[in-house]
Design an enzyme around this catalytic site. Structure first.
Site, PDB file in Angstrom:
ATOM      1  N   HIS A 177      50.897  41.032   7.249  1.00  0.00           N
ATOM      2  CA  HIS A 177      51.758  39.978   7.768  1.00  0.00           C
ATOM      3  C   HIS A 177      53.203  40.313   7.401  1.00  0.00           C
ATOM      4  O   HIS A 177      53.524  40.539   6.234  1.00  0.00           O
ATOM      5  CB  HIS A 177      51.343  38.617   7.210  1.00  0.00           C
ATOM      6  CG  HIS A 177      50.017  38.165   7.730  1.00  0.00           C
ATOM      7  ND1 HIS A 177      49.091  37.491   6.957  1.00  0.00           N
ATOM      8  CD2 HIS A 177      49.444  38.299   8.950  1.00  0.00           C
ATOM      9  CE1 HIS A 177      48.019  37.226   7.687  1.00  0.00           C
ATOM     10  NE2 HIS A 177      48.215  37.708   8.890  1.00  0.00           N
ATOM     11  N   ALA A 178      54.039  40.343   8.399  1.00  0.00           N
ATOM     12  CA  ALA A 178      55.359  40.962   8.266  1.00  0.00           C
ATOM     13  C   ALA A 178      56.212  40.359   7.163  1.00  0.00           C
ATOM     14  O   ALA A 178      56.955  41.066   6.479  1.00  0.00           O
ATOM     15  CB  ALA A 178      56.096  40.868   9.608  1.00  0.00           C
ATOM     16  N   GLU A 180      55.430  39.127   4.333  1.00  0.00           N
ATOM     17  CA  GLU A 180      54.899  39.223   2.969  1.00  0.00           C
ATOM     18  C   GLU A 180      55.383  40.520   2.313  1.00  0.00           C
ATOM     19  O   GLU A 180      54.613  41.448   2.037  1.00  0.00           O
ATOM     20  CB  GLU A 180      53.375  39.114   3.033  1.00  0.00           C
ATOM     21  CG  GLU A 180      52.945  37.749   3.568  1.00  0.00           C
ATOM     22  CD  GLU A 180      51.479  37.634   3.914  1.00  0.00           C
ATOM     23  OE1 GLU A 180      50.693  38.523   3.523  1.00  0.00           O
ATOM     24  OE2 GLU A 180      51.095  36.647   4.586  1.00  0.00           O
ATOM     25  N   HIS A 311      47.967  40.542   0.407  1.00  0.00           N
ATOM     26  CA  HIS A 311      48.748  39.494   1.063  1.00  0.00           C
ATOM     27  C   HIS A 311      49.533  38.703   0.020  1.00  0.00           C
ATOM     28  O   HIS A 311      49.406  38.908  -1.181  1.00  0.00           O
ATOM     29  CB  HIS A 311      47.814  38.541   1.818  1.00  0.00           C
ATOM     30  CG  HIS A 311      47.205  39.126   3.046  1.00  0.00           C
ATOM     31  ND1 HIS A 311      47.743  38.999   4.302  1.00  0.00           N
ATOM     32  CD2 HIS A 311      46.076  39.868   3.200  1.00  0.00           C
ATOM     33  CE1 HIS A 311      46.986  39.616   5.186  1.00  0.00           C
ATOM     34  NE2 HIS A 311      45.967  40.159   4.542  1.00  0.00           N
ATOM     35  N   TYR A 313      51.048  34.317  -0.119  1.00  0.00           N
ATOM     36  CA  TYR A 313      51.092  34.053  -1.553  1.00  0.00           C
ATOM     37  C   TYR A 313      49.996  33.070  -1.911  1.00  0.00           C
ATOM     38  O   TYR A 313      49.282  32.595  -1.016  1.00  0.00           O
ATOM     39  CB  TYR A 313      52.463  33.459  -1.945  1.00  0.00           C
ATOM     40  CG  TYR A 313      52.826  32.165  -1.239  1.00  0.00           C
ATOM     41  CD1 TYR A 313      52.611  30.928  -1.852  1.00  0.00           C
ATOM     42  CD2 TYR A 313      53.367  32.160   0.053  1.00  0.00           C
ATOM     43  CE1 TYR A 313      52.938  29.755  -1.209  1.00  0.00           C
ATOM     44  CE2 TYR A 313      53.682  30.991   0.709  1.00  0.00           C
ATOM     45  CZ  TYR A 313      53.468  29.781   0.079  1.00  0.00           C
ATOM     46  OH  TYR A 313      53.774  28.606   0.728  1.00  0.00           O
ATOM     47  N   GLU A 389      45.729  37.671  -2.675  1.00  0.00           N
ATOM     48  CA  GLU A 389      46.967  36.944  -2.388  1.00  0.00           C
ATOM     49  C   GLU A 389      47.821  36.966  -3.660  1.00  0.00           C
ATOM     50  O   GLU A 389      47.432  36.417  -4.687  1.00  0.00           O
ATOM     51  CB  GLU A 389      46.663  35.500  -1.982  1.00  0.00           C
ATOM     52  CG  GLU A 389      45.846  35.355  -0.712  1.00  0.00           C
ATOM     53  CD  GLU A 389      46.689  35.385   0.547  1.00  0.00           C
ATOM     54  OE1 GLU A 389      47.935  35.516   0.431  1.00  0.00           O
ATOM     55  OE2 GLU A 389      46.118  35.275   1.646  1.00  0.00           O
TER      56      GLU A 389
END
Length: 437
Positions: A177-178, A180, A311, A313, A389
């Protein structure tokens, strides 16, 4: 978990999902709030219905993290909701985060510590990995798992220890995911520790590299990452145009994998404008096509011992299944036991006592269909498969300050040493999903 519809804040944000051009999205004056929900979720949702906002999280039964545009802050604060302000000026936080150095060069001593002082442009990351490859030339190779929609190489590094390559694979994916940003520096730190530790004769890292081949793809979504650095900092998806006459852009790469792609209507969106848009068909992104080819190749040639999808958060260590919160894999006992030991080691190593929640993804957090860990477990045959995460639990969210890069990376290296040490433990043999420690 229930999902609120995601609407983007301010007019420029609302347009940003539907334009391919370089028009910069400003977050100046926007604020980020954590809104407590709990039993008041329906009431909170109703009060928010007249606002345009960007939601950062999907775990809505406890709270919502959302971006409120500057022009709506006063009205939002008049609602008298139970809130905590995470960013008083999101635009200022982004500017402080983005003062990366120009092209970075590895020092003659191979000291990489300064690299982790700040975030960096995409081209610098490419150079970092080339330098790392050059530092370990006889036991590493530059690899590609295909190209992105805009034609960027999905590059990676494959490295190994004694007796050459061909051992069971450890596969890491980062920057899926861009927005992150923290994920790429974390895998860069881990790769550096593995290679430099091996070269120095460290017993643990030597054992890891002698037992496993490491495959690290640091930018699964390079187009989206570049877009976050040039245009819209909080962009999530890839940059593929929507179907048909849709004016929206992007597919969620982590909702586009083949396994359980269309399992239910809760784990991904069919709306091309949604942050979790799954695509029109399984693996209809060029990124997934190339990544899946590598997964199947590793499965058929040497086997996948461990897969991690990095990933941010929230501080979670999540195992399959994400697609069904009541479906428990036979390996859940050993996955959960291992995650527990990782979490404990990370907490004990951290001055901040960083604590990670762990468990099966769908039951622990929320439903995700077409996700990588489920696919790499079911289709790729991975013995261990996780989503991690990273920091934090919401104080900063996606805009994690640069001074937290190195502490985040260090604590994950501690966790990985525990995990890699446990992969072949016969202690886990026969442990079923009902046993937890």
């Amino acid at each position: 978990m229930r999902l609120l519809p995601l609407t983007l804040s301010i007019a420029s944000l609302a347009a940003a999902a539907s334009i391919p051009g370089p028009e910069h999205v400003s977050y100046d004056g926007a604020k980020v709030y954590r809104v407590k929900t709990g039993r008041q979720l329906a009431s909170v949702t109703e009060k928010l219905s007249r606002f345009t906002y960007e939601a950062w999280n999907h775990d809505l039964d406890r709270h919502i993290d959302l971006v409120i545009p500057a022009e709506q802050v006063a009205e939002f604060e008049s609602l008298d909701l139970n809130t905590k302000c995470l960013h008083k000026d999101l635009g200022a936080s982004i500017k402080a985060e983005s003062h990366g150095s120009s092209l970075w060069k590895r020092q003659g001593t191979n000291d990489t510590s300064s690299w982790f002082d700040t975030y960096h442009p995409y081209d610098d990351h490419i150079q970092f990995w080339k330098d790392l490859h050059t530092s370990f030339p006889n036991q590493s190779e530059w690899i590609s798992s295909g190209t992105s929609y805009e034609g960027r190489d999905l590059f990676g590094l494959h490295f190994w220890g004694a007796s050459g390559p061909g051992k069971p694979a450890v596969l890491y994916h980062a920057q899926v995911h861009a927005r992150e940003w923290i994920t790429s520096p974390v895998v860069e730190y881990i790769a550096t520790q593995l290679i430099e530790g091996y070269k120095a004769g460290d017993n643990a890292t030597t054992t890891f590299l002698n037992k496993y081949d490491f495959f690290i793809i640091p930018f699964v979504n390079p187009d989206g990452f570049v877009y976050t650095q040039t245009t819209q900092r909080l962009w999530r998806k890839n940059r593929q145009p929507g179907p048909g006459n849709s004016t929206c852009f992007g597919r969620d790469i982590n909702r586009n994998w083949e396994f359980a792609w269309d399992a239910n209507n809760r784990g991904a969106s069919r709306d091309p404008c949604s942050q979790t848009y799954r695509g029109e068909a399984a693996t209809d992104t060029p990124e997934n096509q190339g990544l899946d080819t590598l997964v199947r190749k590793l499965r058929d040639t040497q086997g996948i011992k461990l897969y991690i999808d990095w990933h941010s958060y929230g501080q979670y260590i999540l195992s399959p299944y994400g697609s069904n919160e009541t479906n428990y894999a036979p390996e859940l006992g050993k996955w959960t036991n291992t995650a527990s030991q990782m979490s404990e080691a990370i907490r004990d190593s951290s001055d901040a006592r960083t604590t990670f929640t762990f468990g099966p993804s769908g039951a622990t957090l929320y439903t995700t269909t077409g996700s990588a860990p489920d696919h790499v477990y079911e289709i790729g045959g991975a013995e261990f498969s996780y989503t991690i995460e990273l920091r934090d639990t919401g104080d900063y969210g996606f805009v994690l300050p640069p001074e937290q890069i190195l502490p985040t990376a260090k604590e994950q290296w501690v966790g990985q040493q525990v995990l890699l040490s446990l992969l072949d433990e016969t202690f886990f043999d026969g442990i079923g999903p009902a046993i937890f420690f």
